[in-house]
Design an enzyme around this catalytic site. Structure first.
Site, PDB file in Angstrom:
ATOM      1  N   SER A  88       1.060  -8.074   5.889  1.00  0.00           N
ATOM      2  CA  SER A  88       1.880  -8.984   4.681  1.00  0.00           C
ATOM      3  C   SER A  88       3.094  -9.065   5.341  1.00  0.00           C
ATOM      4  CB  SER A  88       1.530  -8.111   3.576  1.00  0.00           C
ATOM      5  OG  SER A  88       2.420  -6.960   3.983  1.00  0.00           O
TER       6      SER A  88
ATOM      7  N   GLU B  53      -5.516  -3.488  14.187  1.00  0.00           N
ATOM      8  CA  GLU B  53      -5.417  -3.950  15.646  1.00  0.00           C
ATOM      9  C   GLU B  53      -6.442  -3.077  16.739  1.00  0.00           C
ATOM     10  OE1 GLU B  53      -2.763  -3.031  13.579  1.00  0.00           O
ATOM     11  OE2 GLU B  53      -2.709  -5.214  13.167  1.00  0.00           O
TER      12      GLU B  53
ATOM     13  N   HIS C  75      -4.485  -1.329  -4.991  1.00  0.00           N
ATOM     14  CA  HIS C  75      -3.713  -2.426  -5.397  1.00  0.00           C
ATOM     15  C   HIS C  75      -4.228  -2.724  -6.781  1.00  0.00           C
ATOM     16  CE1 HIS C  75      -2.283  -3.985  -1.423  1.00  0.00           C
ATOM     17  NE2 HIS C  75      -3.344  -2.943  -0.946  1.00  0.00           N
TER      18      HIS C  75
ATOM     19  N   SER D 237       0.764  -0.977   0.161  1.00  0.00           N
ATOM     20  CA  SER D 237       0.088   0.066   0.090  1.00  0.00           C
ATOM     21  C   SER D 237       0.924   1.278  -0.019  1.00  0.00           C
ATOM     22  CB  SER D 237      -0.857   0.134   1.168  1.00  0.00           C
ATOM     23  OG  SER D 237      -1.614  -1.222   1.176  1.00  0.00           O
TER      24      SER D 237
ATOM     25  N   THR E 237      -1.368 -10.935  -3.077  1.00  0.00           N
ATOM     26  CA  THR E 237      -2.447 -11.666  -2.500  1.00  0.00           C
ATOM     27  C   THR E 237      -2.121 -11.626  -0.975  1.00  0.00           C
ATOM     28  OG1 THR E 237      -2.969 -12.915  -4.418  1.00  0.00           O
ATOM     29  CG2 THR E 237      -3.674 -13.773  -2.236  1.00  0.00           C
ATOM     30  N   HIS E 238      -3.265 -10.991  -0.151  1.00  0.00           N
ATOM     31  CA  HIS E 238      -3.096 -11.115   1.053  1.00  0.00           C
ATOM     32  C   HIS E 238      -3.701 -12.226   1.986  1.00  0.00           C
ATOM     33  CE1 HIS E 238      -2.403  -6.504   0.472  1.00  0.00           C
ATOM     34  NE2 HIS E 238      -1.699  -6.773   1.526  1.00  0.00           N
TER      35      HIS E 238
HETATM   36  I1  8IG Z   1      -1.294   0.817   5.592  1.00  0.00           I
HETATM   37  O1  8IG Z   1      -2.017  -0.088  11.513  1.00  0.00           O
HETATM   38  C1  8IG Z   1      -1.688  -0.151   7.320  1.00  0.00           C
HETATM   39  N1  8IG Z   1      -1.666  -1.650   7.098  1.00  0.00           N
HETATM   40  N2  8IG Z   1      -2.066  -4.267  10.639  1.00  0.00           N
HETATM   41  N3  8IG Z   1      -2.207  -2.292  11.145  1.00  0.00           N
HETATM   42  C2  8IG Z   1      -2.134  -3.354  10.289  1.00  0.00           C
HETATM   43  N4  8IG Z   1      -2.091  -3.219   9.091  1.00  0.00           N
HETATM   44  C3  8IG Z   1      -1.923  -1.863   8.555  1.00  0.00           C
HETATM   45  C4  8IG Z   1      -2.023  -0.739   9.140  1.00  0.00           C
HETATM   46  C5  8IG Z   1      -1.927  -0.900  10.861  1.00  0.00           C
HETATM   47  N5  8IG Z   1      -1.698   0.503   8.350  1.00  0.00           N
END
Ligand code: 8IG
Length: 266
Positions: free
Chosen positions: A206, A187, A66, A34, A87-88
């Site tokens: 990722s 989170e 993406h 990202s 791919t996540h």
């Molecule tokens: I961009 O704060 C992005 N991806 N887990 N936590 C998590 N993934 C993310 C975050 C984040 N920001």
């Protein structure tokens, strides 16, 4: 007929990739997280662009920002394979799908891989748009891309040589331990407290499974996080995806220069 193994599927994808790009072997791969696309646009001349779905084993990308494409890019005297998306794990397609791009890159000849991501940062000094080198990781997915009794060593998973090379380019680069959560939710503040307690500095969704697969394949690994937001509970604001894309745009020049100058050192 039996199904191909993940490694055979990657061989098939690499063979088709060579046909579609007209490039028999690629030298290194980059996976864009990202916010990284604007930076990667600065790398060099794109000699071919294909849809991931034209290769065996890939399925369509699902996240705004993406793009489901792979580019073959000339960078100096090297040919780079650039994955504009990944791919996540949270897509639920299984861990083999998550690392198929990495295995395809290895099968295409890549000896090194640059894994990038956007993530939450736990240090107040990492304002949105700060790139941070990944020094090590903690994989909280509870999964491995490796199946069977193959006890791959993960000491020095993220190349100290490549981190030092990055710091030659940009001495102000900080580094930290990346913690992969399964996602797709961010989170809770309590979970970020846990990340701090277990020695993490970056929280994301990722990279760790891909790094493990890349190590299994014998590649040298560089991991770079773009801190796009302070981790949950730290800023007093909710987290949102638009912030992620904006951080990428505003930091593109710095990260583009870093990528462009690091590739010749790989
Ligand atoms: I961009 O704060 C992005 N991806 N887990 N936590 C998590 N993934 C993310 C975050 C984040 N920001």
């Amino acid at each position: 007929m039996t199904d191909p193994t993940p490694y055979e599927l990657a061989q098939q994808a690499a063979a088709r990739l060579a046909e579609l790009t007209g490039v028999a072997r690629h030298d290194l791969a980059l996976v864009l997280g990202s916010g990284w696309l604007p930076a990667a646009e600065m790398l060099g001349e794109t000699t071919a662009e294909i849809e991931t779905t034209d290769l065996p084993g890939f399925s369509a990308a699902a996240v705004a920002g993406h793009s489901g494409k792979i580019r073959s890019v000339r960078v100096g005297d090297q040919q780079a394979l650039v994955f504009l998306s990944r791919t996540h794990y949270y897509e639920g397609k299984g861990v083999a799908a998550v690392v198929h791009g990495v295995r395809t890159a290895a099968a295409a000849g890549c000896r090194a891989i640059v894994l990038t991501n956007g993530c939450g940062g736990l240090k107040e000094t990492w304002t949105p748009g700060t790139p941070v080198l990944i020094s090590d990781h903690i994989n909280l997915t509870g999964q491995s891309p490796i199946v069977g009794a193959n006890f791959v060593d993960l000491t020095d998973l993220y190349s100290a040589r490549l981190r030092a090379a990055c710091r030659e380019v940009d001495p102000t680069l900080d580094e930290g331990v990346y913690v992969q959560f399964p996602g797709p939710h961010y989170e809770t503040p309590a979970e970020i407290g846990m990340v701090r307690a277990i020695g993490g500095h970056l929280a994301g969704m990722s990279t760790t499974l891909e790094a493990i697969a890349a190590r299994e394949a014998g590649m040298e690994i560089l991991g770079i996080s773009l801190v796009t937001n302070l981790a949950a509970g730290m800023s007093g604001e909710p987290l949102d995806h638009a912030e992620v894309l904006e951080a990428g745009r505003s930091a593109a020049t710095r990260m583009g220069e870093l990528l462009t100058r690091i590739v010749p050192k790989i």
